[in-house]
Design a protein around this motif. Structure first.
Motif, PDB file in Angstrom:
ATOM      1  N   VAL A 103      -0.150 -12.396   1.203  1.00  0.00           N
ATOM      2  CA  VAL A 103       1.176 -11.931   1.609  1.00  0.00           C
ATOM      3  C   VAL A 103       1.876 -11.339   0.385  1.00  0.00           C
ATOM      4  N   ARG A 104       2.482 -10.173   0.562  1.00  0.00           N
ATOM      5  CA  ARG A 104       3.220  -9.573  -0.552  1.00  0.00           C
ATOM      6  C   ARG A 104       4.379 -10.485  -0.959  1.00  0.00           C
ATOM      7  N   ASP A 105       4.706 -10.474  -2.252  1.00  0.00           N
ATOM      8  CA  ASP A 105       5.666 -11.458  -2.761  1.00  0.00           C
ATOM      9  C   ASP A 105       7.079 -10.911  -2.939  1.00  0.00           C
ATOM     10  N   ASP A 106       7.345  -9.682  -2.452  1.00  0.00           N
ATOM     11  CA  ASP A 106       8.675  -9.095  -2.637  1.00  0.00           C
ATOM     12  C   ASP A 106       9.543  -9.213  -1.383  1.00  0.00           C
ATOM     13  N   ILE A 107       9.189 -10.136  -0.481  1.00  0.00           N
ATOM     14  CA  ILE A 107       9.944 -10.330   0.763  1.00  0.00           C
ATOM     15  C   ILE A 107      10.771 -11.601   0.697  1.00  0.00           C
TER      16      ILE A 107
ATOM     17  N   GLU B 171       7.186 -17.119  11.103  1.00  0.00           N
ATOM     18  CA  GLU B 171       8.554 -17.648  11.117  1.00  0.00           C
ATOM     19  C   GLU B 171       9.179 -17.528   9.729  1.00  0.00           C
ATOM     20  N   ILE B 172       8.405 -17.848   8.692  1.00  0.00           N
ATOM     21  CA  ILE B 172       8.898 -17.721   7.314  1.00  0.00           C
ATOM     22  C   ILE B 172       9.263 -16.278   7.015  1.00  0.00           C
ATOM     23  N   LEU B 173       8.385 -15.350   7.405  1.00  0.00           N
ATOM     24  CA  LEU B 173       8.623 -13.942   7.099  1.00  0.00           C
ATOM     25  C   LEU B 173       9.777 -13.379   7.914  1.00  0.00           C
TER      26      LEU B 173
ATOM     27  N   ASN C  27      10.886  -7.596  10.407  1.00  0.00           N
ATOM     28  CA  ASN C  27      10.792  -7.302  11.839  1.00  0.00           C
ATOM     29  C   ASN C  27       9.413  -6.709  12.087  1.00  0.00           C
ATOM     30  N   PHE C  28       8.513  -7.523  12.618  1.00  0.00           N
ATOM     31  CA  PHE C  28       7.146  -7.068  12.844  1.00  0.00           C
ATOM     32  C   PHE C  28       7.129  -5.963  13.886  1.00  0.00           C
ATOM     33  N   ARG C  29       6.301  -4.958  13.639  1.00  0.00           N
ATOM     34  CA  ARG C  29       6.237  -3.834  14.556  1.00  0.00           C
ATOM     35  C   ARG C  29       4.825  -3.647  15.129  1.00  0.00           C
ATOM     36  N   LEU C  30       3.803  -3.706  14.298  1.00  0.00           N
ATOM     37  CA  LEU C  30       2.437  -3.505  14.798  1.00  0.00           C
ATOM     38  C   LEU C  30       1.462  -4.169  13.853  1.00  0.00           C
ATOM     39  N   ALA C  31       0.206  -4.248  14.292  1.00  0.00           N
ATOM     40  CA  ALA C  31      -0.847  -4.818  13.462  1.00  0.00           C
ATOM     41  C   ALA C  31      -2.182  -4.205  13.855  1.00  0.00           C
ATOM     42  N   THR C  32      -3.063  -4.108  12.892  1.00  0.00           N
ATOM     43  CA  THR C  32      -4.456  -3.784  13.186  1.00  0.00           C
ATOM     44  C   THR C  32      -5.223  -5.100  13.189  1.00  0.00           C
ATOM     45  N   GLN C  33      -6.050  -5.288  14.195  1.00  0.00           N
ATOM     46  CA  GLN C  33      -6.709  -6.575  14.371  1.00  0.00           C
ATOM     47  C   GLN C  33      -8.138  -6.380  14.838  1.00  0.00           C
ATOM     48  N   ARG C  34      -9.024  -7.195  14.305  1.00  0.00           N
ATOM     49  CA  ARG C  34     -10.434  -7.153  14.709  1.00  0.00           C
ATOM     50  C   ARG C  34     -10.873  -8.562  15.062  1.00  0.00           C
ATOM     51  N   VAL C  35     -11.406  -8.738  16.260  1.00  0.00           N
ATOM     52  CA  VAL C  35     -11.890 -10.030  16.729  1.00  0.00           C
ATOM     53  C   VAL C  35     -13.409 -10.001  16.760  1.00  0.00           C
TER      54      VAL C  35
ATOM     55  N   THR D   3      -4.013  -7.203   9.786  1.00  0.00           N
ATOM     56  CA  THR D   3      -3.025  -6.739   8.818  1.00  0.00           C
ATOM     57  C   THR D   3      -1.793  -6.322   9.607  1.00  0.00           C
ATOM     58  N   ALA D   4      -0.644  -6.939   9.291  1.00  0.00           N
ATOM     59  CA  ALA D   4       0.583  -6.715  10.054  1.00  0.00           C
ATOM     60  C   ALA D   4       1.545  -5.824   9.273  1.00  0.00           C
ATOM     61  N   THR D   5       2.281  -4.999  10.021  1.00  0.00           N
ATOM     62  CA  THR D   5       3.214  -4.029   9.456  1.00  0.00           C
ATOM     63  C   THR D   5       4.587  -4.234  10.069  1.00  0.00           C
ATOM     64  N   ASP D   6       5.646  -4.038   9.254  1.00  0.00           N
ATOM     65  CA  ASP D   6       7.000  -4.215   9.777  1.00  0.00           C
ATOM     66  C   ASP D   6       7.585  -2.886  10.242  1.00  0.00           C
ATOM     67  N   ASP D   7       8.851  -2.912  10.661  1.00  0.00           N
ATOM     68  CA  ASP D   7       9.451  -1.721  11.260  1.00  0.00           C
ATOM     69  C   ASP D   7       9.831  -0.648  10.239  1.00  0.00           C
ATOM     70  N   THR D   8       9.611  -0.941   8.955  1.00  0.00           N
ATOM     71  CA  THR D   8       9.812   0.093   7.932  1.00  0.00           C
ATOM     72  C   THR D   8       8.501   0.752   7.532  1.00  0.00           C
ATOM     73  N   GLY D   9       7.390   0.305   8.151  1.00  0.00           N
ATOM     74  CA  GLY D   9       6.075   0.839   7.798  1.00  0.00           C
ATOM     75  C   GLY D   9       5.415   0.110   6.646  1.00  0.00           C
ATOM     76  N   ARG D  10       5.988  -0.998   6.229  1.00  0.00           N
ATOM     77  CA  ARG D  10       5.473  -1.767   5.098  1.00  0.00           C
ATOM     78  C   ARG D  10       4.417  -2.759   5.576  1.00  0.00           C
ATOM     79  N   SER D  11       3.233  -2.731   4.961  1.00  0.00           N
ATOM     80  CA  SER D  11       2.208  -3.728   5.271  1.00  0.00           C
ATOM     81  C   SER D  11       2.625  -5.046   4.638  1.00  0.00           C
ATOM     82  N   VAL D  12       2.758  -6.074   5.457  1.00  0.00           N
ATOM     83  CA  VAL D  12       3.384  -7.318   5.032  1.00  0.00           C
ATOM     84  C   VAL D  12       2.368  -8.390   4.667  1.00  0.00           C
TER      85      VAL D  12
END
Length: 246
Positions: free
Chosen positions: A154-158, A173-175, A181-189, A216-225
């Protein structure tokens, strides 16, 4: 045993007899009449109780085993499998999903570090050279039973993340409390078999099936979180999805 959980068949019904058995046992499991770990009578006895042929009963039992509701164990017989955590494919955390379904999740933090991101993590989180991340591994349990082994970066600047918070709260919940504000994620099962490290932690035999998930989850600013790799006991966990024709 058939009478014990009200299993019966209707020979006038258009539903095949074996499928009526499947439906009856499924209903008994989901209602709690057949508890996880409970034993069923053998196929010969069940067939005799219901006045069915043994091939019909075997076909029903085979289908229940394939669906993961029953398991055959040599020297023990046929048992009900512990109920699965069925998780919808949504942008949510395992902690949130477990709590929303009424379960009691707990977390053991197995490792925790604040480190310089390596090349794969830099790429996944789109970080500059020298950026730092939180890296931790957690064992998630549900109602006291090990379910998932989760490794995350997890990036440490949040927001500040530490072991006590990870033991008490879900990562998302912490984030979110840190303003994400989570927006999307790429996921592989996928799937794998448990190795010598995973098996004891998940209390499952070496070589048993595990469900894998990389996200890998991304927020509503396009930042990979955050990015992570999780493994789950396949006998206790599955993903659910809805498919739409386009």
């Amino acid at each position: 045993m058939a009478k014990q959980f009200n299993l019966s068949v209707d020979r006038s019904s258009p539903v095949p007899l074996y499928h009526q058995i499947v439906q009856g046992i499924e209903a008994a499991i989901h209602s709690g009449q057949l508890a996880p770990g409970g034993k069923l009578d053998n196929e010969i006895d069940l067939a005799a109780q219901l006045n069915l042929s043994r091939p019909t009963m075997r076909k029903a039992m085979d289908e229940l085993v394939r669906s993961g509701l029953l398991v055959r164990k040599r020297g023990v017989g046929t048992q009900v499998v512990a109920s699965q955590v069925r998780r919808p494919l949504e942008l949510s955390s395992l902690f949130d999903d477990l709590r929303s379904r009424g379960s009691t999740p707990t977390t053991d933090v197995l490792s925790f570090a604040h480190i310089t991101a390596d090349s794969p993590t830099q790429e996944a989180l789109q970080l500059p050279d020298g950026a730092s991340v939180y890296h931790f591994t957690r064992l998630r349990k549900v109602d006291g039973k090990p379910l998932a082994l989760m490794e995350n970066w997890v990036r440490d600047d949040i927001t500040t993340i530490d072991e006590p918070r990870l033991r008490e709260q879900g990562l998302y919940e912490i984030l979110r409390r840190g303003g994400v504000n989570f927006r999307l994620a790429t996921q592989r099962v996928g799937a794998m078999v448990a190795d010598d490290y995973q098996a004891p932690l998940l209390e499952t035999p070496v070589g048993s099936a595990l469900v894998t998930m990389e996200r890998t989850a991304t927020d509503d600013t396009g930042r990979s979180v955050e990015t992570g790799h999780h493994v789950y006991r396949a006998d206790s966990y599955s993903f659910e999805m809805t498919l739409v024709q386009r």
